[in-house]
Design a protein around this motif. Structure first.
Motif, PDB file in Angstrom:
ATOM      1  N   SER A 125     -14.270   5.472  -3.690  1.00  0.00           N
ATOM      2  CA  SER A 125     -14.182   4.239  -2.915  1.00  0.00           C
ATOM      3  C   SER A 125     -13.207   3.225  -3.442  1.00  0.00           C
ATOM      4  CB  SER A 125     -15.688   3.674  -3.146  1.00  0.00           C
ATOM      5  OG  SER A 125     -15.888   3.378  -4.434  1.00  0.00           O
ATOM      6  N   GLY A 126     -12.822   3.376  -4.650  1.00  0.00           N
ATOM      7  CA  GLY A 126     -11.653   2.496  -5.407  1.00  0.00           C
ATOM      8  C   GLY A 126     -10.384   3.302  -5.200  1.00  0.00           C
ATOM      9  N   PHE A 127     -10.145   4.222  -4.902  1.00  0.00           N
ATOM     10  CA  PHE A 127      -9.061   4.917  -4.640  1.00  0.00           C
ATOM     11  C   PHE A 127      -7.873   4.088  -4.148  1.00  0.00           C
ATOM     12  CE2 PHE A 127      -5.616   8.202  -3.637  1.00  0.00           C
ATOM     13  CZ  PHE A 127      -5.718   9.006  -5.131  1.00  0.00           C
ATOM     14  N   ILE A 128      -7.956   3.742  -3.023  1.00  0.00           N
ATOM     15  CA  ILE A 128      -6.794   2.952  -2.325  1.00  0.00           C
ATOM     16  C   ILE A 128      -6.284   1.806  -3.076  1.00  0.00           C
ATOM     17  CG2 ILE A 128      -5.973   1.956  -0.089  1.00  0.00           C
ATOM     18  CD1 ILE A 128      -7.851   3.703   1.209  1.00  0.00           C
ATOM     19  N   ASP A 129      -7.287   1.208  -3.676  1.00  0.00           N
ATOM     20  CA  ASP A 129      -6.980  -0.192  -4.315  1.00  0.00           C
ATOM     21  C   ASP A 129      -6.088  -0.032  -5.573  1.00  0.00           C
ATOM     22  OD1 ASP A 129      -8.590  -1.501  -2.635  1.00  0.00           O
ATOM     23  OD2 ASP A 129     -10.249  -1.403  -3.660  1.00  0.00           O
ATOM     24  N   ARG A 130      -6.076   1.279  -6.135  1.00  0.00           N
ATOM     25  CA  ARG A 130      -5.277   1.539  -7.220  1.00  0.00           C
ATOM     26  C   ARG A 130      -4.017   2.252  -7.015  1.00  0.00           C
ATOM     27  NH1 ARG A 130      -9.222   3.862 -11.903  1.00  0.00           N
ATOM     28  NH2 ARG A 130      -7.326   3.780 -12.987  1.00  0.00           N
ATOM     29  N   ILE A 131      -3.408   2.334  -5.761  1.00  0.00           N
ATOM     30  CA  ILE A 131      -2.542   3.132  -5.325  1.00  0.00           C
ATOM     31  C   ILE A 131      -1.253   2.104  -5.586  1.00  0.00           C
ATOM     32  CG2 ILE A 131      -1.021   4.059  -3.479  1.00  0.00           C
ATOM     33  CD1 ILE A 131      -3.522   5.411  -2.256  1.00  0.00           C
ATOM     34  N   PRO A 132      -1.219   0.724  -5.258  1.00  0.00           N
ATOM     35  CA  PRO A 132       0.139   0.194  -5.168  1.00  0.00           C
ATOM     36  C   PRO A 132       0.790  -0.093  -6.700  1.00  0.00           C
ATOM     37  CG  PRO A 132      -1.493  -1.120  -3.834  1.00  0.00           C
ATOM     38  CD  PRO A 132      -2.365   0.322  -4.619  1.00  0.00           C
ATOM     39  N   LEU A 133       1.765  -0.116  -6.603  1.00  0.00           N
ATOM     40  CA  LEU A 133       2.486  -0.208  -8.122  1.00  0.00           C
ATOM     41  C   LEU A 133       2.244  -1.423  -8.855  1.00  0.00           C
ATOM     42  CD1 LEU A 133       4.399   1.621  -9.907  1.00  0.00           C
ATOM     43  CD2 LEU A 133       6.133   0.229  -9.043  1.00  0.00           C
ATOM     44  N   ASP A 134       1.882  -2.443  -8.219  1.00  0.00           N
ATOM     45  CA  ASP A 134       1.412  -3.776  -8.788  1.00  0.00           C
ATOM     46  C   ASP A 134       0.132  -3.813  -9.046  1.00  0.00           C
ATOM     47  OD1 ASP A 134       0.755  -4.132  -6.141  1.00  0.00           O
ATOM     48  OD2 ASP A 134       1.979  -5.918  -5.991  1.00  0.00           O
ATOM     49  N   ALA A 135      -0.701  -3.148  -8.572  1.00  0.00           N
ATOM     50  CA  ALA A 135      -2.099  -2.971  -8.605  1.00  0.00           C
ATOM     51  C   ALA A 135      -2.602  -3.201 -10.349  1.00  0.00           C
ATOM     52  CB  ALA A 135      -2.731  -1.757  -8.083  1.00  0.00           C
ATOM     53  N   PRO A 136      -3.640  -3.738 -10.665  1.00  0.00           N
ATOM     54  CA  PRO A 136      -4.134  -3.721 -12.036  1.00  0.00           C
ATOM     55  C   PRO A 136      -4.548  -2.239 -12.193  1.00  0.00           C
ATOM     56  CG  PRO A 136      -4.758  -5.709 -11.040  1.00  0.00           C
ATOM     57  CD  PRO A 136      -4.488  -4.708 -10.020  1.00  0.00           C
TER      58      PRO A 136
END
Length: 436
Positions: A125-136
């Motif tokens: 469920s949280g996989f996509i949120d952590r893809i961006p390089l600037d994501a915490p």
């Protein structure tokens, strides 16, 4: 042999151009970035660990025909798998047993990241949120660069108590070697057993096994091969029950493939080739429906492929890939790929095109269509701009099908060209230390 010279010229140009022109192709500053475009370090060294692959090569050349022709089909498949495993494992251990563990033990790899996952539902469920390089707390490069099923396989290994990266690597290596069996089953279903037997040595001896033994892409290659094999069984089924059963199974496996690697959507090119050769298009709705079920299950769990891919493209170009010039890599990729396919494959291209045009022999037509479909997937991949370097491992799921093309060459050429494939792998291991 003009096609062989073209392959040699492409490799030479890919190596010489950035050095002669001073072009920065942005491969990075690591030790494995000093031999562009191949991801490898120039470290010629004649070591005792080169002896096993050399012995395996000689034994294969001397004994394969004598032993294989005496075996019925099932033992022949076992022999092919064993030969593939022996060749791959011997190449993988040239750098010592620690070389396999070192690859799978990197912080950027799935095996390490999988240990940090405490809840699979939360992971999805949280996989996509952590893809961006600037994501915490963004995902490491390989986890971010692939759909979650790739990491989930290693989560499964972790849950089974496998903590050693070397053991994980050997499991991936062994599963990857089953891809050869899947290709042979496909060739037998679409063509004949004679065709499959003739293709076996070309699959076993390919230089590509250098990278099959030490990267997660071996797992993707095997999954894709088995999905296509099941589709071939469905497309040649004489009974409706087999058509439906194999068609659904093929769809489930191929649907999973797309959730192992975004690039495996290009297996669709090979899937259409299989259906065309099998002449049973009724397998398509069953396979497509099952693949959609896989996508739906992942979506319900919180991960949607179509939402994740644009985010991944953004991350791709936020990193070093934005510095890698498309104009160089779009053709230099094929130079890198030549290290995995060998010049014997280049030699077969003109014959493959001729066989597609004239359709004189069913077996030869099957080989030509499947090989050309694999090559078409590779060309689309390089034109997409989403493959800039490291294609020696990334393109393995497509390369596997191109490797059968030398079967089309005159029989008198086979033994020396098989020897050249074996020699290519050994020379690469002798002269370079590859990152994978």
């Amino acid at each position: 042999m003009s096609s062989v010279l073209a392959g040699v010229a492409l490799v030479a140009a890919a190596i010489i151009w950035p050095r002669a022109s001073g072009t920065d192709v942005a491969t990075g500053k690591a030790v494995f970035d000093d031999w562009t475009p191949l991801k490898a370090a120039w470290e010629p060294e004649l070591t005792a660990t080169l002896l096993p692959p050399m012995v395996a090569a000689v034994l294969g050349l001397l004994c394969w025909g004598r032993v294989s022709r005496r075996l019925t089909w099932a033992p022949f498949l076992l022999l092919t798998f064993a030969a593939s495993w022996l060749w791959t494992a011997s190449l993988g251990h040239v750098g010592g047993a620690e070389s396999i563990g070192r690859v799978f033990g990197r912080d950027s790899e799935y095996f390490v990241g999988a240990k940090e996952v405490s809840s699979v539902p939360e992971f999805l469920s949280g996989f996509i949120d952590r893809i961006p390089l600037d994501a915490p707390d963004n995902w490491p490069v390989h986890i971010a660069g692939h759909p979650p099923a790739a990491t989930m396989f290693f989560i499964l290994l972790d849950r089974l108590g496998i903590q050693d990266p070397y053991t994980a690597g050997m499991i991936v290596l062994s599963l990857g070697c089953t891809a050869v069996v899947a290709v042979l089953l496909t060739l037998r279903a679409l063509g004949s057993e004679r065709l499959a037997r003739r293709a076996a040595p070309w699959l076993v001896v390919a230089p590509s096994w250098i990278w099959m033994g030490v990267s997660g892409d071996a797992l993707f290659t095997a999954a894709g091969a088995w999905g296509l094999a099941l589709l071939a069984l469905a497309a040649t089924a004489g009974r409706r029950t087999r058509l439906v059963g194999c068609g659904v199974a093929a769809g489930l496996v191929l649907g999973l493939c797309v959730h192992l690697s975004y690039g495996l959507v290009l297996l669709g090119v090979l899937a259409l080739a299989v259906l065309f050769l099998g002449r049973r298009w009724w397998a398509l709705p069953w396979a497509a429906g099952a693949a959609l079920l896989v996508a739906g299950a992942f979506s319900l769990a919180g991960f949607s492929w179509w939402e994740a891919y644009p985010v991944l493209v953004t991350r791709y170009y936020d990193g070093i890939q934005t510095e890698r010039p498309y104009g160089y890599w779009v053709w230099a990729n094929l130079g890198v790929w030549t290290f995995t396919a060998g010049l014997a494959t280049w030699a077969s291209f003109p014959r493959a095109v001729a066989e597609v045009r004239r359709r004189a022999s069913r077996d030869r037509f099957v080989v030509a269509v499947l090989g050309c479909a694999g090559m078409a997937a590779i060309l689309v991949a390089t034109l997409s701009g989403m493959s800039k370097g490291e294609v020696e491992r990334i393109w393995l799921p497509f390369t596997l099908w191109v490797l059968i093309l030398p079967v089309l060459l005159p029989v008198r050429w086979h033994r020396p060209l098989i020897a050249s494939q074996l020699a290519t792998a050994i020379v690469v291991e002798l002269l370079w230390t590859t990152q994978w």
